[in-house]
Design a protein around this motif. Structure first.
Motif, PDB file in Angstrom:
ATOM      1  N   SER A  12      14.436  33.474  49.416  1.00  0.00           N
ATOM      2  CA  SER A  12      15.130  34.262  48.600  1.00  0.00           C
ATOM      3  C   SER A  12      14.467  33.935  47.150  1.00  0.00           C
ATOM      4  N   ALA A  13      14.468  34.844  46.211  1.00  0.00           N
ATOM      5  CA  ALA A  13      13.863  34.456  45.076  1.00  0.00           C
ATOM      6  C   ALA A  13      14.793  35.018  43.648  1.00  0.00           C
ATOM      7  N   ARG A  14      14.700  34.314  42.585  1.00  0.00           N
ATOM      8  CA  ARG A  14      15.586  35.034  41.657  1.00  0.00           C
ATOM      9  C   ARG A  14      14.635  36.165  40.842  1.00  0.00           C
ATOM     10  N   VAL A  15      15.157  37.310  40.648  1.00  0.00           N
ATOM     11  CA  VAL A  15      14.392  38.541  40.149  1.00  0.00           C
ATOM     12  C   VAL A  15      15.114  38.881  38.819  1.00  0.00           C
ATOM     13  N   ASP A  16      14.621  39.226  37.813  1.00  0.00           N
ATOM     14  CA  ASP A  16      14.991  39.431  36.397  1.00  0.00           C
ATOM     15  C   ASP A  16      15.244  41.170  36.568  1.00  0.00           C
ATOM     16  N   LEU A  17      16.406  41.564  36.678  1.00  0.00           N
ATOM     17  CA  LEU A  17      16.701  43.047  36.452  1.00  0.00           C
ATOM     18  C   LEU A  17      17.236  43.446  35.203  1.00  0.00           C
ATOM     19  N   THR A  18      17.108  44.654  35.065  1.00  0.00           N
ATOM     20  CA  THR A  18      17.660  45.377  33.810  1.00  0.00           C
ATOM     21  C   THR A  18      19.077  45.883  34.429  1.00  0.00           C
ATOM     22  N   GLU A  19      19.968  46.225  33.653  1.00  0.00           N
ATOM     23  CA  GLU A  19      21.160  46.820  33.784  1.00  0.00           C
ATOM     24  C   GLU A  19      21.153  47.857  34.741  1.00  0.00           C
ATOM     25  N   PRO A  20      20.197  48.928  34.525  1.00  0.00           N
ATOM     26  CA  PRO A  20      20.339  50.341  35.418  1.00  0.00           C
ATOM     27  C   PRO A  20      19.334  49.758  36.610  1.00  0.00           C
ATOM     28  N   GLU A  21      18.749  48.891  36.725  1.00  0.00           N
ATOM     29  CA  GLU A  21      18.130  48.731  38.010  1.00  0.00           C
ATOM     30  C   GLU A  21      19.104  47.976  38.959  1.00  0.00           C
ATOM     31  N   TYR A  22      19.982  46.862  38.127  1.00  0.00           N
ATOM     32  CA  TYR A  22      21.060  46.386  39.094  1.00  0.00           C
ATOM     33  C   TYR A  22      22.010  47.406  39.491  1.00  0.00           C
ATOM     34  N   TYR A  23      22.300  48.367  38.915  1.00  0.00           N
ATOM     35  CA  TYR A  23      23.311  49.208  39.364  1.00  0.00           C
ATOM     36  C   TYR A  23      22.658  50.301  40.604  1.00  0.00           C
ATOM     37  N   GLU A  24      21.263  50.423  40.411  1.00  0.00           N
ATOM     38  CA  GLU A  24      20.787  51.195  41.310  1.00  0.00           C
ATOM     39  C   GLU A  24      20.621  50.369  42.652  1.00  0.00           C
ATOM     40  N   ALA A  25      20.478  48.948  42.744  1.00  0.00           N
ATOM     41  CA  ALA A  25      20.476  48.194  43.795  1.00  0.00           C
ATOM     42  C   ALA A  25      21.575  48.042  44.289  1.00  0.00           C
ATOM     43  N   LEU A  26      22.957  48.059  43.556  1.00  0.00           N
ATOM     44  CA  LEU A  26      24.110  47.780  43.960  1.00  0.00           C
ATOM     45  C   LEU A  26      24.627  49.119  44.802  1.00  0.00           C
ATOM     46  N   SER A  28      22.495  51.217  46.300  1.00  0.00           N
ATOM     47  CA  SER A  28      21.852  51.430  47.679  1.00  0.00           C
ATOM     48  C   SER A  28      22.478  50.283  48.551  1.00  0.00           C
ATOM     49  N   GLN A  29      23.100  49.146  47.911  1.00  0.00           N
ATOM     50  CA  GLN A  29      23.642  48.300  49.079  1.00  0.00           C
ATOM     51  C   GLN A  29      24.796  48.601  49.415  1.00  0.00           C
ATOM     52  N   LEU A  30      25.716  49.484  48.669  1.00  0.00           N
ATOM     53  CA  LEU A  30      27.056  49.971  49.111  1.00  0.00           C
ATOM     54  C   LEU A  30      26.839  51.222  50.223  1.00  0.00           C
ATOM     55  N   ARG A  31      25.839  51.861  49.982  1.00  0.00           N
ATOM     56  CA  ARG A  31      25.518  52.943  50.918  1.00  0.00           C
ATOM     57  C   ARG A  31      25.273  52.112  52.413  1.00  0.00           C
ATOM     58  N   ILE A  32      24.397  51.053  52.234  1.00  0.00           N
ATOM     59  CA  ILE A  32      24.170  50.436  53.460  1.00  0.00           C
ATOM     60  C   ILE A  32      25.292  49.769  54.123  1.00  0.00           C
ATOM     61  N   PHE A  33      26.287  49.343  53.491  1.00  0.00           N
ATOM     62  CA  PHE A  33      27.285  48.447  54.118  1.00  0.00           C
ATOM     63  C   PHE A  33      28.651  49.491  54.381  1.00  0.00           C
ATOM     64  N   SER A  34      28.513  50.729  53.791  1.00  0.00           N
ATOM     65  CA  SER A  34      29.751  51.659  53.992  1.00  0.00           C
ATOM     66  C   SER A  34      29.032  52.519  55.507  1.00  0.00           C
ATOM     67  N   ALA A  35      27.826  52.563  55.866  1.00  0.00           N
ATOM     68  CA  ALA A  35      27.360  53.116  56.872  1.00  0.00           C
ATOM     69  C   ALA A  35      28.115  52.562  58.330  1.00  0.00           C
ATOM     70  N   GLY A  36      28.336  51.443  58.332  1.00  0.00           N
ATOM     71  CA  GLY A  36      28.891  50.692  59.478  1.00  0.00           C
ATOM     72  C   GLY A  36      30.382  51.222  59.694  1.00  0.00           C
ATOM     73  N   PRO A  37      31.305  51.018  58.752  1.00  0.00           N
ATOM     74  CA  PRO A  37      32.652  51.538  58.645  1.00  0.00           C
ATOM     75  C   PRO A  37      32.687  53.296  59.109  1.00  0.00           C
TER      76      PRO A  37
END
Length: 76
Positions: A12-26, A28-37
Protein backbone atom coordinates in the motif's frame (compact mmCIF):
# COMPACT_ATOMS: atom_id res chain seq x y z
CA UNK A 1 22.47 -10.99 4.69
CA UNK A 2 20.75 -7.82 3.46
CA UNK A 3 17.18 -7.93 2.16
CA UNK A 4 16.47 -6.64 -1.30
CA UNK A 5 13.68 -4.01 -1.15
CA UNK A 6 12.60 -4.95 -4.70
CA UNK A 7 11.93 -8.55 -3.60
CA UNK A 8 9.18 -7.42 -1.19
CA UNK A 9 7.31 -4.53 -2.79
CA UNK A 10 5.20 -2.29 -0.62
CA UNK A 11 1.53 -3.36 -0.76
CA UNK A 12 0.00 0.00 0.00
CA UNK A 13 1.10 3.53 -0.62
CA UNK A 14 -0.15 6.94 0.40
CA UNK A 15 -1.61 8.90 -2.49
CA UNK A 16 -2.59 12.53 -2.40
CA UNK A 17 -6.21 13.01 -3.47
CA UNK A 18 -8.29 16.08 -4.01
CA UNK A 19 -11.66 16.24 -2.29
CA UNK A 20 -13.69 15.36 -5.45
CA UNK A 21 -11.36 12.41 -6.15
CA UNK A 22 -11.81 11.22 -2.57
CA UNK A 23 -15.61 11.27 -2.83
CA UNK A 24 -15.51 9.44 -6.18
CA UNK A 25 -13.31 6.73 -4.66
CA UNK A 26 -15.61 6.53 -1.64
CA UNK A 27 -18.70 6.10 -3.85
CA UNK A 28 -17.10 3.31 -5.85
CA UNK A 29 -16.01 1.55 -2.65
CA UNK A 30 -19.55 1.78 -1.26
CA UNK A 31 -20.96 0.29 -4.48
CA UNK A 32 -18.58 -2.65 -4.20
CA UNK A 33 -19.32 -3.31 -0.52
CA UNK A 34 -23.09 -2.99 -0.94
CA UNK A 35 -23.18 -5.59 -3.73
CA UNK A 36 -22.66 -8.47 -1.27
CA UNK A 37 -25.65 -7.69 0.97
CA UNK A 38 -27.79 -6.96 -2.11
CA UNK A 39 -27.02 -10.42 -3.51
CA UNK A 40 -27.76 -11.98 -0.12
CA UNK A 41 -31.15 -10.23 0.12
CA UNK A 42 -32.06 -11.18 -3.44
CA UNK A 43 -31.19 -14.83 -2.81
CA UNK A 44 -33.11 -14.93 0.49
CA UNK A 45 -36.14 -13.31 -1.16
CA UNK A 46 -36.04 -16.00 -3.82
CA UNK A 47 -35.92 -18.71 -1.13
CA UNK A 48 -38.90 -17.19 0.71
CA UNK A 49 -40.97 -16.98 -2.46
CA UNK A 50 -40.00 -20.49 -3.56
CA UNK A 51 -40.87 -22.03 -0.19
CA UNK A 52 -44.18 -20.13 -0.05
CA UNK A 53 -45.05 -21.34 -3.55
CA UNK A 54 -44.18 -24.92 -2.66
CA UNK A 55 -46.26 -24.74 0.52
CA UNK A 56 -49.23 -23.22 -1.29
CA UNK A 57 -49.07 -25.83 -4.06
CA UNK A 58 -48.93 -28.67 -1.52
CA UNK A 59 -51.94 -27.26 0.37
CA UNK A 60 -54.02 -27.11 -2.82
CA UNK A 61 -53.16 -30.63 -3.95
CA UNK A 62 -53.38 -32.38 -0.57
CA UNK A 63 -55.86 -35.26 -0.57
CA UNK A 64 -58.96 -34.98 1.56
CA UNK A 65 -59.57 -37.64 4.19
CA UNK A 66 -62.92 -39.31 3.89
CA UNK A 67 -62.75 -41.06 7.25
CA UNK A 68 -61.72 -40.02 10.72
CA UNK A 69 -62.73 -37.36 13.14
CA UNK A 70 -62.45 -33.66 12.29
CA UNK A 71 -59.82 -33.21 15.03
CA UNK A 72 -57.35 -35.45 13.22
CA UNK A 73 -55.12 -33.91 10.55
CA UNK A 74 -56.35 -34.31 7.01
CA UNK A 75 -52.99 -35.43 5.65
CA UNK A 76 -49.88 -37.00 7.08
Amino acid sequence: MAQDPAAHPQHSARVDLTEPEYYEALKSQLRIFSAGPAMFYAFSSFLVLASASATAARAWTAPERSSGSPEQPRWS
